[in-house]
Design an enzyme around this catalytic site. Structure first.
Site, PDB file in Angstrom:
ATOM      1  N   GLY A  15       3.273   6.441  10.304  1.00 53.82           N
ATOM      2  CA  GLY A  15       3.090   5.030   9.309  1.00 53.82           C
ATOM      3  C   GLY A  15       2.003   4.053   9.966  1.00 53.82           C
ATOM      4  N   ALA A  19       4.664  -2.150  10.372  1.00 56.04           N
ATOM      5  CA  ALA A  19       5.353  -1.889  11.660  1.00 56.04           C
ATOM      6  C   ALA A  19       5.051  -0.741  12.504  1.00 56.04           C
ATOM      7  CB  ALA A  19       6.648  -1.026  10.827  1.00 56.04           C
ATOM      8  N   GLY A  20       4.246   0.233  11.995  1.00 57.87           N
ATOM      9  CA  GLY A  20       3.609   1.041  12.686  1.00 57.87           C
ATOM     10  C   GLY A  20       2.339   0.505  13.482  1.00 57.87           C
ATOM     11  N   PHE A 141      10.035 -20.765  -0.495  1.00 55.44           N
ATOM     12  CA  PHE A 141       9.971 -19.309  -1.207  1.00 55.44           C
ATOM     13  C   PHE A 141      11.497 -19.325  -1.445  1.00 55.44           C
ATOM     14  CE2 PHE A 141       8.570 -15.147  -1.774  1.00 55.44           C
ATOM     15  CZ  PHE A 141       7.126 -15.349  -1.937  1.00 55.44           C
ATOM     16  N   ASP A 235       9.681   9.278   2.324  1.00 59.02           N
ATOM     17  CA  ASP A 235       9.316  10.253   3.079  1.00 59.02           C
ATOM     18  C   ASP A 235       9.823  10.262   4.342  1.00 59.02           C
ATOM     19  OD1 ASP A 235       7.541  11.328   1.407  1.00 59.02           O
ATOM     20  OD2 ASP A 235       5.778  10.756   2.382  1.00 59.02           O
ATOM     21  N   GLN A 254      16.717  -3.977  -3.851  1.00 55.60           N
ATOM     22  CA  GLN A 254      16.130  -5.085  -4.285  1.00 55.60           C
ATOM     23  C   GLN A 254      15.502  -4.768  -5.961  1.00 55.60           C
ATOM     24  OE1 GLN A 254      13.626  -8.183  -2.673  1.00 55.60           O
ATOM     25  NE2 GLN A 254      15.682  -9.180  -2.822  1.00 55.60           N
ATOM     26  N   HIS A 256      13.096  -6.828  -8.360  1.00 48.77           N
ATOM     27  CA  HIS A 256      12.481  -8.137  -8.381  1.00 48.77           C
ATOM     28  C   HIS A 256      12.609  -8.474  -9.949  1.00 48.77           C
ATOM     29  CE1 HIS A 256       9.447 -11.284  -8.194  1.00 48.77           C
ATOM     30  NE2 HIS A 256       9.553 -11.242  -6.877  1.00 48.77           N
ATOM     31  N   LEU A 266       4.089  -6.054  -9.652  1.00 51.15           N
ATOM     32  CA  LEU A 266       4.481  -7.735  -9.503  1.00 51.15           C
ATOM     33  C   LEU A 266       3.811  -8.507  -9.805  1.00 51.15           C
ATOM     34  CD1 LEU A 266       7.148  -8.327  -7.892  1.00 51.15           C
ATOM     35  CD2 LEU A 266       5.706  -9.095  -5.803  1.00 51.15           C
ATOM     36  N   GLU A 269       6.545 -14.177  -7.391  1.00 52.19           N
ATOM     37  CA  GLU A 269       7.583 -15.261  -7.381  1.00 52.19           C
ATOM     38  C   GLU A 269       7.204 -16.718  -7.750  1.00 52.19           C
ATOM     39  OE1 GLU A 269      10.997 -14.260  -5.329  1.00 52.19           O
ATOM     40  OE2 GLU A 269      11.199 -16.339  -4.659  1.00 52.19           O
ATOM     41  N   ARG A 300      16.765 -13.726  -6.577  1.00 49.58           N
ATOM     42  CA  ARG A 300      16.302 -12.552  -7.387  1.00 49.58           C
ATOM     43  C   ARG A 300      17.266 -11.756  -7.829  1.00 49.58           C
ATOM     44  NH1 ARG A 300      11.543 -10.488  -3.273  1.00 49.58           N
ATOM     45  NH2 ARG A 300      10.157 -12.303  -3.302  1.00 49.58           N
ATOM     46  N   HIS A 367      12.215  -3.127  -6.097  1.00 49.86           N
ATOM     47  CA  HIS A 367      11.056  -3.826  -5.128  1.00 49.86           C
ATOM     48  C   HIS A 367      11.274  -3.527  -3.778  1.00 49.86           C
ATOM     49  CE1 HIS A 367       8.157  -6.803  -4.034  1.00 49.86           C
ATOM     50  NE2 HIS A 367       9.134  -7.484  -3.573  1.00 49.86           N
ATOM     51  N   GLU A 398      10.360  -1.186   6.726  1.00 47.17           N
ATOM     52  CA  GLU A 398      11.226  -1.071   5.450  1.00 47.17           C
ATOM     53  C   GLU A 398      11.880   0.293   5.566  1.00 47.17           C
ATOM     54  OE1 GLU A 398       9.211  -2.172   1.928  1.00 47.17           O
ATOM     55  OE2 GLU A 398      10.793  -1.710   0.560  1.00 47.17           O
ATOM     56  N   ARG A 409      17.524  -8.970   0.301  1.00 49.52           N
ATOM     57  CA  ARG A 409      16.455  -9.510   1.210  1.00 49.52           C
ATOM     58  C   ARG A 409      15.817 -11.119   0.665  1.00 49.52           C
ATOM     59  NH1 ARG A 409      10.537  -9.378   1.287  1.00 49.52           N
ATOM     60  NH2 ARG A 409      10.582  -8.317  -0.639  1.00 49.52           N
ATOM     61  N   SER A 414      10.605  -9.880   5.004  1.00 48.30           N
ATOM     62  CA  SER A 414      10.418  -8.525   5.203  1.00 48.30           C
ATOM     63  C   SER A 414       9.039  -8.175   6.010  1.00 48.30           C
ATOM     64  CB  SER A 414      10.441  -7.664   4.018  1.00 48.30           C
ATOM     65  OG  SER A 414       9.530  -8.144   3.252  1.00 48.30           O
ATOM     66  N   LEU A 415       7.981  -9.001   5.779  1.00 44.20           N
ATOM     67  CA  LEU A 415       6.509  -9.004   6.441  1.00 44.20           C
ATOM     68  C   LEU A 415       7.263  -9.317   8.008  1.00 44.20           C
ATOM     69  CD1 LEU A 415       3.974 -10.514   4.334  1.00 44.20           C
ATOM     70  CD2 LEU A 415       4.203  -8.280   4.728  1.00 44.20           C
TER      71      LEU A 415
HETATM   72  C1  LIG Z   1       4.461  -5.840  -4.446  1.00 47.61           C
HETATM   73  C2  LIG Z   1       5.183  -6.137  -3.088  1.00 47.61           C
HETATM   74  C3  LIG Z   1       4.985  -7.602  -2.752  1.00 47.61           C
HETATM   75  C4  LIG Z   1       5.632  -8.052  -1.596  1.00 47.61           C
HETATM   76  N1  LIG Z   1       5.486  -9.119  -1.128  1.00 47.61           N
HETATM   77  C5  LIG Z   1       5.923  -9.359   0.080  1.00 47.61           C
HETATM   78  C6  LIG Z   1       6.024 -10.871   0.642  1.00 47.61           C
HETATM   79  O1  LIG Z   1       5.333 -11.768  -0.046  1.00 47.61           O
HETATM   80  N2  LIG Z   1       6.632 -11.182   1.648  1.00 47.61           N
HETATM   81  C7  LIG Z   1       7.585 -10.478   2.367  1.00 47.61           C
HETATM   82  O2  LIG Z   1       7.988 -10.751   3.289  1.00 47.61           O
HETATM   83  N3  LIG Z   1       7.509  -8.932   2.131  1.00 47.61           N
HETATM   84  C8  LIG Z   1       6.825  -8.767   0.673  1.00 47.61           C
HETATM   85  N4  LIG Z   1       6.774  -7.435   0.367  1.00 47.61           N
HETATM   86  C9  LIG Z   1       7.638  -6.496   1.293  1.00 47.61           C
HETATM   87  C10 LIG Z   1       6.755  -6.089   2.342  1.00 47.61           C
HETATM   88  O3  LIG Z   1       5.520  -5.756   2.067  1.00 47.61           O
HETATM   89  C11 LIG Z   1       7.278  -4.466   2.929  1.00 47.61           C
HETATM   90  O4  LIG Z   1       8.416  -4.469   3.189  1.00 47.61           O
HETATM   91  C12 LIG Z   1       6.579  -4.134   4.234  1.00 47.61           C
HETATM   92  O5  LIG Z   1       5.260  -4.377   4.178  1.00 47.61           O
HETATM   93  C13 LIG Z   1       6.720  -2.964   4.761  1.00 47.61           C
HETATM   94  O6  LIG Z   1       5.961  -2.440   6.073  1.00 47.61           O
HETATM   95  P1  LIG Z   1       6.096  -1.216   6.833  1.00 47.61           P
HETATM   96  O7  LIG Z   1       5.286  -1.474   7.786  1.00 47.61           O
HETATM   97  O8  LIG Z   1       7.270  -0.990   6.933  1.00 47.61           O
HETATM   98  O9  LIG Z   1       5.629  -0.225   5.546  1.00 47.61           O
HETATM   99  P2  LIG Z   1       4.228   0.108   4.787  1.00 47.61           P
HETATM  100  O10 LIG Z   1       3.325  -1.151   4.691  1.00 47.61           O
HETATM  101  O11 LIG Z   1       4.653   0.485   3.555  1.00 47.61           O
HETATM  102  O12 LIG Z   1       3.712   1.515   5.480  1.00 47.61           O
HETATM  103  C14 LIG Z   1       4.024   2.829   5.499  1.00 47.61           C
HETATM  104  C15 LIG Z   1       3.049   3.602   6.095  1.00 47.61           C
HETATM  105  O13 LIG Z   1       3.715   4.934   6.582  1.00 47.61           O
HETATM  106  C16 LIG Z   1       2.930   5.765   5.946  1.00 47.61           C
HETATM  107  N5  LIG Z   1       3.446   6.903   5.617  1.00 47.61           N
HETATM  108  C17 LIG Z   1       4.396   6.960   4.814  1.00 47.61           C
HETATM  109  N6  LIG Z   1       5.029   8.430   4.732  1.00 47.61           N
HETATM  110  C18 LIG Z   1       4.353   8.989   5.514  1.00 47.61           C
HETATM  111  C19 LIG Z   1       4.131  10.255   5.875  1.00 47.61           C
HETATM  112  N7  LIG Z   1       5.106  11.327   5.298  1.00 47.61           N
HETATM  113  N8  LIG Z   1       3.263  10.782   6.751  1.00 47.61           N
HETATM  114  C20 LIG Z   1       2.382   9.944   7.209  1.00 47.61           C
HETATM  115  N9  LIG Z   1       2.536   8.785   7.003  1.00 47.61           N
HETATM  116  C21 LIG Z   1       3.392   8.128   6.228  1.00 47.61           C
HETATM  117  C22 LIG Z   1       2.033   5.019   5.102  1.00 47.61           C
HETATM  118  O14 LIG Z   1       0.727   5.977   4.975  1.00 47.61           O
HETATM  119  C23 LIG Z   1       1.900   3.904   5.623  1.00 47.61           C
HETATM  120  O15 LIG Z   1       0.903   3.644   6.367  1.00 47.61           O
HETATM  121  C24 LIG Z   1       6.486  -6.939  -0.751  1.00 47.61           C
HETATM  122  C25 LIG Z   1       6.553  -5.641  -1.360  1.00 47.61           C
HETATM  123  C26 LIG Z   1       5.722  -5.265  -2.434  1.00 47.61           C
HETATM  124  C27 LIG Z   1       6.063  -3.900  -3.023  1.00 47.61           C
END
Ligand SMILES: Cc1cc2nc3c(=O)[nH]c(=O)nc-3n(C[C@H](O)[C@H](O)[C@H](O)COP(=O)(O)OP(=O)(O)OC[C@H]3O[C@@H](n4cnc5c(N)ncnc54)[C@H](O)[C@@H]3O)c2cc1C
Ligand code: HEM
Ligand code: SF4
Ligand code: F3S
Ligand code: FES
Lengths: 600, 254, 120, 116
Positions: A15, A19-20, A141, A235, A254, A256, A266, A269, A300, A367, A398, A409, A414-415
């Site tokens: 990922g 996070a990754g 927010f 996954d 959640q 939205h 989306l 908000e 929400r 969401h 996430e 949340r 979450s960011l």
């Molecule tokens: C439309 C929208 C708006 C949002 N707005 C906000 C906001 O304003 N403020 C806030 O705090 N949060 C917001 N969130 C939530 C927030 O964006 C996410 O919770 C957060 O970015 C998740 O980050 P992550 O690094 O965990 O995952 P992601 O950024 O989703 O990254 C997942 C990674 O895993 C990889 N991956 C997945 N499965 C596999 C696999 N099988 N093999 C290899 N790689 C894989 C993907 O390629 C990707 O690189 C929003 C979410 C959405 C949907």
């Protein structure tokens, strides 16, 4: 192809979202140089980039203009004047938002370290919006009692993601873009690596590492209407579960309130923040009935439920009467153009509606996934309710459930969660490596098992009528209808039966693309299999939780029940018998933050 | 309101190519029922689900922010996730979709963006901040931030890169996307390697290779302006020493 | 010495400005109104040292512009990239030779009595 | 090729540029004959004043005018922030070039046809 290739790294991160990439960067900065990050999408395509609103931290740069009330204008806090925000306030808001299911030790760490994280982002080049005096600008927010969302116009996630990926490149992190993780190798509670496919060639690799981290993101794709990217198929969650790791709090998803009708995309908000109305088919502002005080600005989960009630009672709009209207016309062209330009563009592009002149049909959209792979505050994954670590396995973002969000949340948290615990996990992994972690041997050929799995999909008889797309569509329909905003025992039991049926049908499903090269058909099938895997866990967890808390709302158990249910759900895979449910206590400071009624 | 249930039948003409099997790309037609809000991406998904599962394309976010789905629609580069089929139908009720031109095809709509990413990395897309950072944030003015807005919005979709005539014949050219990115870092008051950056981008493959063709602007789905960024960099490259000196001065009060 | 792309660009743009001025003048004066051209018509103008000066400037601008322009066109092709330095020097040499030859030609215009062969 | 007004003007500019460069050397060769004396000069000048060359000269004028006007457009784009107005600029270049070509070319055409 029995001879598979092996790749070895000290740390493998699956990922490349916030996070990754944070984990990889932090580990690299801490001195571990041999890091591989795989991502099924190019890192910059990760869903973190879609986040718009902001990232929370009590920086104390901004306050409401004194005397202007809770939705009045904001101003910079003049130097030397008293701060209005604190980590304690942020902590309380988060706990309340979580409906007291969040682990308070983790929340405390998150809110305390938040300002430092924002400054680190800033020092690395992140372009935040600014105040006149050069400090980072902040806005309000939902659910936060002070303006503490730090932002970059309306593309905050995008800017954070680019910043962090580029810094990771700078620190020499090796990326494997468009590599798909298929399996996690855990033997004797020690994580030894993963199996992955180079999507371009279709070749499988056994990837060995001393430490593995999952940052695979959310799982909103199990629902028909979702704001999530097509890659958010859970996954990581499904793979970990199959490898014997439990999943926590999966019932909390959640919804939205403002997803574009029929699409789920989306609408920020900010639409309601700027004063938008919600109307039913009679043209009434129905929030009067449900939250007369806060109206559209209620949290929400509450707004989503109100919308769904209107729809269920026949006052919906749209072709299937499945939505309600978002009315922004009274804001006037000027405000719309200056504050909500992106929203206007989205409504126009996707539905052909100009929000200046017309109302947009919207509906609740899946969401955010509060649940996931249970981990402690260092991202260390745990194997049971006692917190026994799975050696060498970490999770953040996430896909993880460190449980800072509990049952619901707050926006912008979450960011923060993904970045902060990604960073912590990276540091923890670096320490783990530097303290002499070993590269454990792998028995058998796990890649071969995956090879066979893919071959089975390709070999399914071409005569079979069963299609993966059809199975996926039926699952999504079921989840939206029977495990959505409102839930009840009967419908969830039906959903569970349906999922079992789909799981049974899946082995007959055929894949049309038989080639090795960039086979998205096979990947789609594997993703659908993952959806079927964790959807069962979601429904089973939800069915068992006979109360309403946060985002989990049951019409047959309409109250929060702290006596019986102030605990995390922990689900283990139990062979073919399906999920086995267990529970884990919530970390609560009973002195400072005892559970209260959640009222806004 | 545009969302009504009425459907219409359209033809989607797709360029198909799997280098392992096919000698050269062929056009195939698919007939499809769409509604007025069906996007081109929806149409592709529908074809993949119901007609031919081997149809291959990239996509993820579905709302024009991840940069995966850039393709060539009726001869113009665009994202397909935010474009409704209706808006692109020709007189015969058909729409033609091809992969981004001038890039090697991996399969169907999936192109090999290797050179694109190499050029991106070549300009060192990361900021190199000063060694000693303040306790809190650097004090950037809103004007300094505003100068970075355009470049910061780039989603690296490659539409500009594939449309530019220069990159079409010369993959050594850094390209509009990477030069836009370079401008982001060069204009950032926090950056400390501006001198090196300007030297790199004023070399043989850099800003002076741009012939102001404007295809990059025309193609950009985010309505960005790489040409202007290139012109700005050209000016800064010509007065590099003075600019770098001014930057050092500015950093004293960050 | 490295051939600097920045210099090439500046030379090309500068010479373009030069051309706007000198070429326009040249065209209007030398070719307007259109008519039969021969030595006597050319010499009418070329007898003045001022015109010689202007034509030398025009020559310089045009050559710089043409040479840098051709360099640009050729090096735009990816495969030629390797030979950029060589091409750069070739351009400089071409410019020098052509400029000397052109200057001699311009200076060679004298009234009939004094016409001399500068290049035998 | 990816065809836009930008590409079209680029292609034209490039073709005319190369043609003009080649012409420049031809021109120098013609005029350079002065070094062999006045007779040689008039001789060579006469060769390039056969009727066909008179028409080619009009083409040459068109090339210079278009290339020059378009070149000025590029200078403007470099010094002012006007990339947004690229289409208007393109049409402006076309109109101005056309007018100049007509103004300069008509007398030449008359001369070519009239032959004196
Ligand atoms: C439309 C929208 C708006 C949002 N707005 C906000 C906001 O304003 N403020 C806030 O705090 N949060 C917001 N969130 C939530 C927030 O964006 C996410 O919770 C957060 O970015 C998740 O980050 P992550 O690094 O965990 O995952 P992601 O950024 O989703 O990254 C997942 C990674 O895993 C990889 N991956 C997945 N499965 C596999 C696999 N099988 N093999 C290899 N790689 C894989 C993907 O390629 C990707 O690189 C929003 C979410 C959405 C949907
Ligand atoms: C009236 C004056 C002229 C102006 C303002 C002018 C301007 C320009 C400019 C700005 C360019 C750069 C194009 C680019 O970067 O893409 C250019 C290119 C070029 N010019 Fe000129 N020019 C003029 C006359 C001439 C003449 C008389 C010649 C011939 C000797 C000539 C030959 C070339 C060549 C060969 C190129 C390179 C082609 C290219 O890069 O597309 N130009 N000109
Ligand atoms: S500049 Fe525009 S077209 Fe080019 S990569 Fe960025 S967003 Fe895409
Ligand atoms: S299309 Fe290419 S040539 Fe320059 S103006 Fe854009 S980079
Ligand atoms: S799918 Fe993300 S930009 Fe189109």
């Amino acid at each position: 192809m029995s001879q598979t290739n092996t790749i070895t790294h000290d740390i493998i991160v699956v990922g490349a979202g916030l996070a990754g990439s944070w984990a990889a960067l932090a580990a690299s900065k801490a001195g571990v140089k041999d890091i591989g990050v795989l991502s099924k999408l190019h890192p910059l395509r990760s869903h973190s980039g879609a986040a718009q609103g902001g990232i929370a931290a009590a920086l104390n740069n901004v306050r409401p203009v004194p005397g202007s009330g809770s939705s009045g204008p904001l101003e910079a806090i003049p130097p030397g004047e008293a701060p209005i925000d604190s980590w304690e306030l942020h902590m309380f808001d988060t706990i309340k938002g979580s409906d007291w299911l969040g682990d308070q030790d983790a929340i405390e760490i998150m809110v305390k370290e938040a300002p430092d994280l924002i400054y680190e982002y800033e020092h690395m080049g992140c372009v935040f919006s600014r105040l006149e005096d050069g400090r980072i600008a902040q806005r309000r927010f939902g659910g936060h009692s002070t303006p503490r969302a730090n932002y970059s116009a309306d593309y905050t996630g995008h800017v954070l993601l680019h910043t962090i990926y580029e810094q990771a490149l700078r620190y020499g992190v090796k990326y494997y873009p468009e590599w798909y993780c298929l399996d996690l190798i855990i033997e004797d509670n020690v994580c030894r690596g993963v199996v992955a496919m180079d999507i371009l060639t279709g070749k499988l690799y056994t990837m060995r590492a001393k430490a593995v981290m999952f940052g695979t993101g959310g799982y909103g794709r199990a629902w028909k209407i979702t704001s999530n990217a097509t890659a958010n198929t859970g996954d990581g969650v499904a793979i970990a579960y199959n490898a014997g790791v439990p999943l926590m709090d999966m019932e909390f998803v959640q919804f939205h309130p403002t997803g574009l009708y029929g699409k789920g995309i989306l609408m920020s908000e900010a639409c309601r923040g700027e004063g938008g109305y919600l109307r039913n088919s009679d043209g009434d502002r129905f929030m009067e009935k449900y939250a007369a005080g806060l109206m559209e600005l209620a949290p929400r989960d509450l707004v989503s439920r109100s919308e769904q009630l209107e729809i269920n009672e026949g006052r919906g709009v749209g072709p299937d009467k499945g939505g309600v209207y978002l009315d922004l016309r009274h804001l006037g062209p000027e405000k719309i153009m200056s504050r909500l330009p992106q929203v206007r563009e989205l409504a126009h592009e996707f539905l052909g509606v100009d929000i200046i002149h017309d109302m947009v049909p919207i509906q609740p959209t899946a969401h955010y996934s509060m649940g996931g792979i249970p981990a402690n505050v260092d991202g260390q994954v745990i194997a049971d309710a006692e917190g026994t670590p799975v050696v060498g396995f970490y999770a953040a973002g996430e896909c993880a459930c460190i449980s800072v969000h509990g049952a619901n949340r707050l926006g912008t948290n979450s960011l923060l969660d993904a970045s902060l615990f990604g960073r912590r996990a990276g540091k923890a992994m670096a320490a783990f490596i530097q303290n002499g972690a070993k590269l454990y041997p792998i028995s058998g050929d796990p890649a071969q098992r995956q090879e066979e799995r893919i071959q089975r999909l390709m070999d399914a008889p071409a005569s079979s009528k069963e299609s993966v797309a059809q199975i996926g569509a039926e699952l999504k329909e079921t989840m939206t209808n029977d495990c959505g905003v409102f839930r009840d025992g009967e419908r969830m039991a039906r959903a569970l039966r349906k999922i079992k049926e789909l799981q049974a049908r899946f082995p007959n499903a055929r894949v049309m693309d038989k080639s090795r090269r960039f086979n998205t058909d096979v990947l789609g099938a594997i993703e659908t299999e993952h959806l079927l895997t964790f959807a069962e866990v979601v429904v089973a967890s939800a069915l068992n939780r006979t109360e309403s808390r946060g985002a989990h709302w049951r019409t047959d158990f309409g109250r929060r029940d702290d006596t019986n249910w102030l605990k995390h759900t922990l689900v283990f895979k139990n062979g073919e018998e399906g999920p086995r449910l267990g529970y884990k206590s919530v970390n609560i400071d009973w002195e400072k933050y005892p559970p209260q009624e959640r009222k806004y | 309101m545009a969302t009504n249930g009425t459907t219409r039948t359209v033809t989607i003409r797709l360029q198909r190519f799997n280098p392992d099997v096919d000698k050269k790309p062929v056009m195939k037609e698919y007939t499809l029922e769409i509604t007025s809000d069906t996007t081109i991406l929806d149409a592709l998904e529908q074809i993949k689900a119901t007609q031919d599962g081997s149809l291959t394309f990239r996509r993820s976010c579905r709302h024009a922010i991840c940069g995966s789905c850039a393709m060539n629609v009726n001869g113009r580069n665009t994202l397909v996730c935010n474009q409704r089929v209706n808006a692109h139908l020709d007189r015969k009720g058909a729409v033609t979709v091809r992969p981004l031109p001038y890039l090697p095809i991996i399969k169907d709509m999936v192109v090999d963006r290797t050179s694109f990413w190499e050029q991106y990395q070549r300009v060192k897309p990361w900021l190199v901040p000063p060694d000693d950072v303040p306790e809190k944030e650097f004090r950037m003015t809103p004007e300094e931030v505003a100068a970075l807005n355009d470049a910061e919005k780039c989603i690296m979709c490659g539409a500009c890169y594939s449309a530019c005539t220069v990159t079409a014949v010369n993959k050594r050219y850094i390209g509009p996307h990477a030069l836009l990115k370079a401008s982001l870092r060069v204009l950032d008051p926090r950056d400390t390697i501006t001198n090196e950056r300007l030297i790199e981008i004023s070399g043989n493959d850099g800003v002076f290779r741009c012939h102001t063709i404007f295809n990059c602007i025309d193609a950009c789905p985010k309505k960005l302006n790489p040409t202007q960024a290139i012109e700005t960099l050209r000016k800064l490259a010509q007065k590099r020493e003075a600019f770098v000196a001014a930057r050092k001065e500015r950093q004293k009060s960050l | 010495m490295q051939i600097s792309h920045t210099r090439i660009f500046q030379l090309q743009r500068l010479s373009a400005i030069g051309l706007v001025i000198f070429l326009t003048t040249h065209m209007v004066v030398a070719h307007y109104p259109p008519g039969h051209l021969d030595f006597s018509r050319v010499i009418e103008r070329m007898a003045y040292p001022l015109w010689k000066g202007i034509d030398i400037l025009l020559l310089a601008s045009a050559l710089v512009h043409a040479v840098t322009g051709m360099y640009m066109v050729i090096t735009d092709v990816e495969k030629v990239g390797r030979y950029r330095q060589v091409l750069g020097w070739a351009s400089i040499i071409l410019f020098t030779v052509a400029f000397i030859y052109g200057t001699i030609t311009i200076l060679a215009f004298r009234l009939p009595a004094e016409t001399v062969n500068l290049i035998p | 090729m990816y065809k836009t007004t930008g590409f079209f003007s680029f292609a034209l500019r490039r073709i005319t540029g190369v043609a003009l460069a080649l012409y420049l050397f031809l021109h120098m060769w013609v005029i350079g004959s002065i070094n062999q004396g006045q007779a040689a000069f008039d001789d060579r000048l006469a060769t390039v004043q056969q009727p066909i060359f008179k028409f080619l000269e009009i083409a040459l004028l068109a090339a210079v005018v278009y290339h020059g006007v378009d070149g000025i457009r590029l200078l403007i784009v470099h010094y002012f922030n006007v990339a947004e107005y690229r289409r208007s600029l393109f049409y402006a270049v076309m109109v101005v070039s056309a007018l100049l070509i007509i103004a300069g070319g008509l007398p030449m055409l008359m001369f070519a046809l009239g032959g004196h």
